[in-house]
Design an enzyme around this catalytic site. Structure first.
Site, PDB file in Angstrom:
ATOM      1  N   TYR A 123     -69.367  16.590 -57.169  1.00 61.31           N
ATOM      2  CA  TYR A 123     -69.367  15.596 -56.090  1.00 61.31           C
ATOM      3  C   TYR A 123     -68.064  14.810 -56.112  1.00 61.31           C
ATOM      4  O   TYR A 123     -67.659  14.301 -57.168  1.00 61.31           O
ATOM      5  CB  TYR A 123     -70.544  14.634 -56.295  1.00 61.31           C
ATOM      6  CG  TYR A 123     -70.693  13.582 -55.220  1.00 61.31           C
ATOM      7  CD1 TYR A 123     -70.996  13.933 -53.909  1.00 61.31           C
ATOM      8  CD2 TYR A 123     -70.553  12.225 -55.517  1.00 61.31           C
ATOM      9  CE1 TYR A 123     -71.155  12.960 -52.917  1.00 61.31           C
ATOM     10  CE2 TYR A 123     -70.711  11.246 -54.543  1.00 61.31           C
ATOM     11  CZ  TYR A 123     -71.012  11.622 -53.246  1.00 61.31           C
ATOM     12  OH  TYR A 123     -71.178  10.658 -52.277  1.00 61.31           O
ATOM     13  N   ASP A 133     -61.669  14.503 -61.508  1.00 57.54           N
ATOM     14  CA  ASP A 133     -62.393  13.388 -60.913  1.00 57.54           C
ATOM     15  C   ASP A 133     -63.131  12.692 -62.057  1.00 57.54           C
ATOM     16  O   ASP A 133     -64.175  13.147 -62.512  1.00 57.54           O
ATOM     17  CB  ASP A 133     -63.357  13.914 -59.841  1.00 57.54           C
ATOM     18  CG  ASP A 133     -64.100  12.783 -59.143  1.00 57.54           C
ATOM     19  OD1 ASP A 133     -64.115  11.663 -59.686  1.00 57.54           O
ATOM     20  OD2 ASP A 133     -64.670  13.035 -58.068  1.00 57.54           O
ATOM     21  N   LYS A 144     -66.239   3.386 -60.504  1.00 58.22           N
ATOM     22  CA  LYS A 144     -67.428   2.913 -61.229  1.00 58.22           C
ATOM     23  C   LYS A 144     -67.107   1.978 -62.397  1.00 58.22           C
ATOM     24  O   LYS A 144     -66.856   0.805 -62.193  1.00 58.22           O
ATOM     25  CB  LYS A 144     -68.265   4.118 -61.676  1.00 58.22           C
ATOM     26  CG  LYS A 144     -68.833   4.900 -60.482  1.00 58.22           C
ATOM     27  CD  LYS A 144     -69.890   5.878 -60.880  1.00 58.22           C
ATOM     28  CE  LYS A 144     -70.299   6.824 -59.767  1.00 58.22           C
ATOM     29  NZ  LYS A 144     -71.323   6.313 -58.867  1.00 58.22           N
TER      30      LYS A 144
HETATM   31  C1  LIG Z   1     -67.551  12.137 -59.679  1.00 59.91           C
HETATM   32  C2  LIG Z   1     -67.615  11.244 -58.476  1.00 59.91           C
HETATM   33  N1  LIG Z   1     -66.604  11.227 -57.619  1.00 59.91           N
HETATM   34  C3  LIG Z   1     -66.598  10.433 -56.536  1.00 59.91           C
HETATM   35  C4  LIG Z   1     -67.674   9.621 -56.264  1.00 59.91           C
HETATM   36  C5  LIG Z   1     -67.669   8.745 -55.054  1.00 59.91           C
HETATM   37  O1  LIG Z   1     -67.604   7.419 -55.448  1.00 59.91           O
HETATM   38  P1  LIG Z   1     -68.121   6.232 -54.506  1.00 59.91           P
HETATM   39  O2  LIG Z   1     -69.623   6.331 -54.470  1.00 59.91           O
HETATM   40  O3  LIG Z   1     -67.637   4.986 -55.189  1.00 59.91           O
HETATM   41  O4  LIG Z   1     -67.503   6.436 -53.172  1.00 59.91           O
HETATM   42  C6  LIG Z   1     -68.763   9.600 -57.135  1.00 59.91           C
HETATM   43  C7  LIG Z   1     -69.924   8.743 -56.867  1.00 59.91           C
HETATM   44  O5  LIG Z   1     -70.977   8.871 -57.439  1.00 59.91           O
HETATM   45  C8  LIG Z   1     -68.737  10.439 -58.267  1.00 59.91           C
HETATM   46  O6  LIG Z   1     -69.762  10.467 -59.122  1.00 59.91           O
END
Ligand SMILES: Cc1ncc(COP(=O)(O)O)c(C=O)c1O
Length: 434
Positions: free
Chosen positions: A143, A245, A273
């Protein structure tokens, strides 16, 4: 039957009349009961019905130091007396980017924004501009936010995944531009031979390979030994950038994220986060010449809240606390988490409930599956989701707050007593599973 959540249910009904779905993110509507909270401290949360929970959601990850950590409270309070936002430069921006530069091996430079989705968007744009190529190779089940240009093959159903050798490229939402898929190639994760073949078949088209270095969003699956190094070598050999990521692994798996933990340095990393300690903050870090394209290479980037001073104050305090005593806070969170993982395995084994508990201490997931191990997203498709729902509902009844996909986050505020109490409650939960 006694309902412990009458007020939360009432609030939900009231909220639905003005707030779409009664919740602020559809992901949150998936909880067995969408709870309304009124307070929290350390590792505990209190809902509006007065129920107390040992919390393993951490607000979906940010609360790495627990709720109402005194140093973060103090930093935010001090900043709240000053302008909440300048839309211009202030000292905390470079104080935090210096902390990140010190902690994150890939961070020659850093840029801030507000959400992980935005951080991934700018990371992809930078990679495309740098290489002059359009395609991002991503992995099934990973994700990278909810944007049109990222929500690809996140949770494809078994009927949609296609052949393992050539996974389908699947959009994740109605209303998403259908041609988003044209800018992506999808590969199964943790299969280096298949990745090499897919890269070869798309020679000179791929700008970047992006991955969650630990697959946290589809069951907290670890990379096979040597896999990340092999991906790094493959990228080097093909002129492809590697993007980690680290929105979940950053400031959680280790102080310096997965890149330090596995000794594989990406060209670009996204983070979010935990870095904000509960305030909205995310960013992108990486090689100087890649990031500088925003200033001398025609790459557009913006954001009204980039560098927001309250978020920066919260982040500065969070990173100072995490960095204290050689990273003792995260070492503790991970140790508590590993203890919990072991305890859960033992309970399930005593009760003859087949499960796999995968992940690392501070982030792991419980899978109700007959499998003995999990390597990629497709392995999770066999998880027994009905049993997970029963488990989550009973856990909530026992005062355990767990993510709707069976994931559990452990913070630096969790104590040995919290873990002991949790295991005692989970013993009851597992006994009650049909
Ligand atoms: C690995 C990863 N990348 C990107 C995101 C997107 O972050 P946001 O919810 O702050 O837009 C998340 C959100 O859970 C994530 O877990």
């Amino acid at each position: 039957m006694i309902d412990n959540w009458t007020k939360s249910r009432e609030y939900l009904e009231r909220a639905k009349r003005s707030l779409a779905g009664g919740v602020s993110s559809p992901f949150r509507a998936k909880a067995p009961v969408p709870l309304y909270f009124r307070n929290g401290c350390g590792a505990r949360l209190e809902d509006v019905d007065g129920n107390e929970y040992i919390d393993y959601v951490l607000a979906w990850g940010p609360m790495i130091l627990g709720y109402r950590h005194p140093a973060i409270l103090e930093a935010m309070r001090r900043q709240a007396e000053l302008p909440a936002d300048y839309g211009a430069q202030h000292e905390l921006e470079f104080l935090v980017s210096e902390q990140i530069q010190k902690l994150m091996p890939c961070a020659e430079l850093t840029a801030f924004t507000s959400s992980g989705s935005e951080a991934c968007q700018i990371a992809f744009r930078l990679a495309r501009a740098f290489t002059g190529r359009d395609v991002i190779l991503k992995f099934e089940g990973h994700y990278h936010g909810w944007m049109d240009g990222a929500l690809i093959s996140y949770k494809p159903t078994a009927g949609h995944v296609g052949a393992l050798e050539h996974p389908n490229c699947v959009t994740g939402s109605r209303g998403q531009t259908r041609n988003s898929v044209e800018n992506f190639v999808v590969a199964p994760w943790n299969h280096i031979d298949l990745l090499a073949r897919i890269v070869d078949a798309n020679r000179n088209r791929i700008a970047a390979v992006v991955m969650e270095p630990v697959l946290c969003n589809s069951g907290c699956i670890l990379p096979h030994a040597g896999y990340l190094e092999q991906v790094r070598e493959l990228c080097n050999a093909s002129g492809i950038l590697l993007i980690f990521d680290e929105v979940i692994t950053g400031f959680r798996l280790s102080l310096s994220g997965a890149q330090q933990f596995y000794h594989v340095i990406p060209d670009i990393a996204t983070f979010g986060k935990a870095v904000g300690g509960g305030a909205p903050l995310s960013g992108v870090a990486g090689r100087r010449e890649i990031l500088m394209q925003m200033f001398d290479g025609g790459v557009a980037f913006g954001g009204s809240f980039n560098g927001n001073s309250v978020s920066m104050a919260s982040s500065h305090a969070t990173l100072m606390e995490l960095d204290r005593n050689g990273g003792a806070a995260l070492a503790h969170a991970n140790a508590m988490g590993r203890q919990l993982m072991d305890g859960i395995r033992q309970i399930a084994s005593r009760k003859n409930v087949p499960i796999v508990v995968s992940g690392f201490g501070a982030a792991f997931a419980i899978h109700f599956t007959e499998k003995t191990g999990l390597a990629d997203y497709r392995d999770t498709l066999e998880d027994n989701s009905g049993r997970l729902q029963q488990f989550l509902y009973r856990a909530l009844e026992q005062g355990l707050h767990i993510l709707p996909d069976g994931r559990m986050y452990v913070s630096a505020a969790h104590t040995p007593r919290d873990i002991e109490e949790t295991l005692a409650r989970l013993d009851t939960v597992f006994s009650g599973l049909p």
